[in-house]
Design an enzyme around this catalytic site. Structure first.
Site, PDB file in Angstrom:
ATOM      1  N   GLY A  46      -6.391   0.872  14.837  1.00  0.00           N
ATOM      2  CA  GLY A  46      -5.655   0.326  13.687  1.00  0.00           C
ATOM      3  C   GLY A  46      -4.341  -0.279  14.142  1.00  0.00           C
ATOM      4  O   GLY A  46      -4.151  -0.559  15.331  1.00  0.00           O
ATOM      5  N   ASN A  47      -3.431  -0.519  13.200  1.00  0.00           N
ATOM      6  CA  ASN A  47      -2.102  -1.026  13.567  1.00  0.00           C
ATOM      7  C   ASN A  47      -1.088  -0.537  12.541  1.00  0.00           C
ATOM      8  O   ASN A  47      -1.427   0.186  11.616  1.00  0.00           O
ATOM      9  CB  ASN A  47      -2.117  -2.555  13.692  1.00  0.00           C
ATOM     10  CG  ASN A  47      -2.526  -3.212  12.392  1.00  0.00           C
ATOM     11  OD1 ASN A  47      -1.826  -3.116  11.396  1.00  0.00           O
ATOM     12  ND2 ASN A  47      -3.693  -3.859  12.394  1.00  0.00           N
ATOM     13  N   TYR A  48       0.160  -0.942  12.722  1.00  0.00           N
ATOM     14  CA  TYR A  48       1.259  -0.364  11.942  1.00  0.00           C
ATOM     15  C   TYR A  48       1.496  -1.034  10.588  1.00  0.00           C
ATOM     16  O   TYR A  48       2.485  -0.724   9.922  1.00  0.00           O
ATOM     17  CB  TYR A  48       2.565  -0.450  12.743  1.00  0.00           C
ATOM     18  CG  TYR A  48       2.570   0.378  13.995  1.00  0.00           C
ATOM     19  CD1 TYR A  48       2.498   1.765  13.924  1.00  0.00           C
ATOM     20  CD2 TYR A  48       2.663  -0.222  15.246  1.00  0.00           C
ATOM     21  CE1 TYR A  48       2.505   2.537  15.075  1.00  0.00           C
ATOM     22  CE2 TYR A  48       2.683   0.543  16.401  1.00  0.00           C
ATOM     23  CZ  TYR A  48       2.604   1.917  16.304  1.00  0.00           C
ATOM     24  OH  TYR A  48       2.615   2.671  17.440  1.00  0.00           O
ATOM     25  N   SER A  49       0.659  -1.953  10.168  1.00  0.00           N
ATOM     26  CA  SER A  49       0.961  -2.652   8.907  1.00  0.00           C
ATOM     27  C   SER A  49       0.993  -1.666   7.733  1.00  0.00           C
ATOM     28  O   SER A  49       0.062  -0.885   7.529  1.00  0.00           O
ATOM     29  CB  SER A  49      -0.086  -3.741   8.647  1.00  0.00           C
ATOM     30  OG  SER A  49       0.106  -4.274   7.356  1.00  0.00           O
ATOM     31  N   ALA A  66      -2.867  -7.637   8.725  1.00  0.00           N
ATOM     32  CA  ALA A  66      -2.908  -7.537  10.186  1.00  0.00           C
ATOM     33  C   ALA A  66      -4.331  -7.103  10.527  1.00  0.00           C
ATOM     34  O   ALA A  66      -4.638  -5.906  10.597  1.00  0.00           O
ATOM     35  CB  ALA A  66      -1.880  -6.529  10.667  1.00  0.00           C
TER      36      ALA A  66
END
Ligand code: PMT
Length: 400
Positions: free
Chosen positions: A208-211, A276
């Protein structure tokens, strides 16, 4: 723009309360129906006897009428109003609004308000500058309230600085502009992608990512506020859907986001691609939790579909497509490449090199780039950035 609008005018205990009488008169002259709600402290500065003839309605200040015990319903006022304007707003009332301290009629009305709220602070310069006041104003902004910045000048203390309540004419103009904007996107359908995507590795892990979704949700709220119907296709985030005509479709993976976008975009006038999206996903998803071992673990990844590029290929001449570019280096050339390759009308560049910009912050610093121009904006709250992007869409991309 104010003709027939129902406005709750909240007045708190500031020396600037004397300006509220003129403000009320201007609102009524513009055709608004105004209900005044005062805090007990406001009555020390200006009396209800001055205000009720101007509004043509009894002023509300207590929970119950003193003469017959009749209940004043803050809930009904919250449903009746098209807008609530608190002018002047003292540091104390701003603090109570920010933290839900419902100990007077004005604050309970504020907490019950369904309509947009406008706050016009008035206080001495040091009180205004204090981190506590600034933090409370930020909180109000994060609730979607509109802060009408105070002006510079001579203050009641005799000092000079920022803290003077904005002039009544300017406040009325602010409200008129707001109501004018509300109609700007009516009849338009806007697709907005939001948040991260999760690409499954096994039943308990993902890439995943930090969005956080904050930027996209601010855009959804802004488009809805201006009258658009919004289709918000959202990855996993911890945010409430903003108020307004917003249909939220929750997805988890890039594949699910792709499917939803391809289905919804043909009936939209605009796409704003703020998510993102993970560029890669694991080729194989383990159906059981992968156990720890002594060996290194290799997960082979394969590229996800590029949703922006796919929408850019099916876009018609009447549709507008705005992408985002999140960069860490060679920002401008990378963004320009994406603009071209994905067939976007504009791209919003944000760089992780800029403090306060990008993932998770309440603020962002962006440049909006099209084939013919680049506009650079300073660091702003994400709600203001959303406003700039929508202004750009309407004014520079000429959405029909
Ligand atoms: O959510 P917040 O915490 O508020 O943070 C906001 C944000 C940083 C996520 C947002 O401002 C932002 O920059 N979003 C785009 C992030 C990104 O993935 O950028 P990119 O440069 O990798 O992608 C370029 C464009 O293609 C983007 O519009 C993206 O949505 C789109 N894309 C990317 C990959 C992919 N497979 N499909 C896509 O549609």
């Amino acid at each position: 723009m104010l003709q027939g609008k129902h406005i709750v005018l909240g007045i708190t205990g500031s020396i600037a309360a004397y300006k509220a009488a003129y403000l009320l008169r201007l609102l009524v002259k513009k055709g608004a129906e105004v209900q005044v709600v005062m805090t007990p402290a406001a009555k020390e500065f200006i009396t209800p006897v001055t205000l009720s003839p101007l509004s043509g309605k009894p002023v509300v200040s207590e929970f119950f009428a003193a003469n017959d015990g009749q209940w004043h319903s803050h809930v009904d006022l919250g449903l009746w109003a098209d807008a609530m304007l608190i002018a002047p707003a003292t540091a104390a009332s701003i603090g109570k609004m920010a933290h839900g301290v419902a100990d007077n009629m004005l604050i309970t009305t504020y907490l019950s308000m369904k309509a947009p709220v406008f706050v016009s602070p008035a206080m001495d310069l040091d009180m205004y500058k204090h981190p506590s006041t600034q933090a409370n104003l930020k909180l109000l902004q994060s609730y979607g309230n509109h802060i009408i910045e105070p002006g510079f000048g001579e203050l009641a203390s005799g000092l000079e600085g920022k803290g003077r309540m904005e002039e009544p004419e300017a406040i009325v103009e602010y409200l008129e502009q707001y109501f004018a904007q509300v109609a700007e996107m009516s009849g338009k359908r806007v697709l907005i992608t939001a948040g991260p995507t999760y690409e499954k590795i096994d039943p308990v892990r993902f890439i995943g990512n930090y969005s956080s979704g904050k930027m996209a949700y601010a855009l959804a709220g802004e488009c809805a506020r201006r009258g658009a119907e919004v289709c918000l296709i959202s990855g996993p985030v911890q945010l409430e859907t903003p108020a307004g005509n917003i249909q939220r479709i929750d997805i988890e993976s890039a594949d699910e986001m792709y499917e939803a976008c391809m289905k919804e975009f043909p009936t939209c006038d605009v796409g704003i691609l703020c998510a993102a999206v993970a560029d890669f996903k694991p080729i194989c998803v383990a159906d059981q939790k992968i156990k720890r071992g002594a060996e290194d673990l290799c997960i082979q990844l394969t590229p996800n579909q590029d949703i922006a590029a796919a929408l850019g290929r099916i876009k018609t001449a009447d549709q507008k497509l705005i992408g985002f570019a999140l960069e860490t280096h060679n920002e401008m050339s990378n963004a320009q490449n994406k603009l071209q390759k994905k067939n976007l009308d504009a791209i919003v560049l944000n760089s992780l090199q800029d403090k306060g910009a990008g993932f998770r912050h309440d603020t962002n610093k962006v440049s909006i780039i099209s084939a013919t121009e680049t506009l650079d904006y300073p660091l702003k709250h994400k709600q203001e950035v959303a406003r700039d992007i929508v202004d750009y869409l309407l004014n520079n991309l000429h959405l029909n």
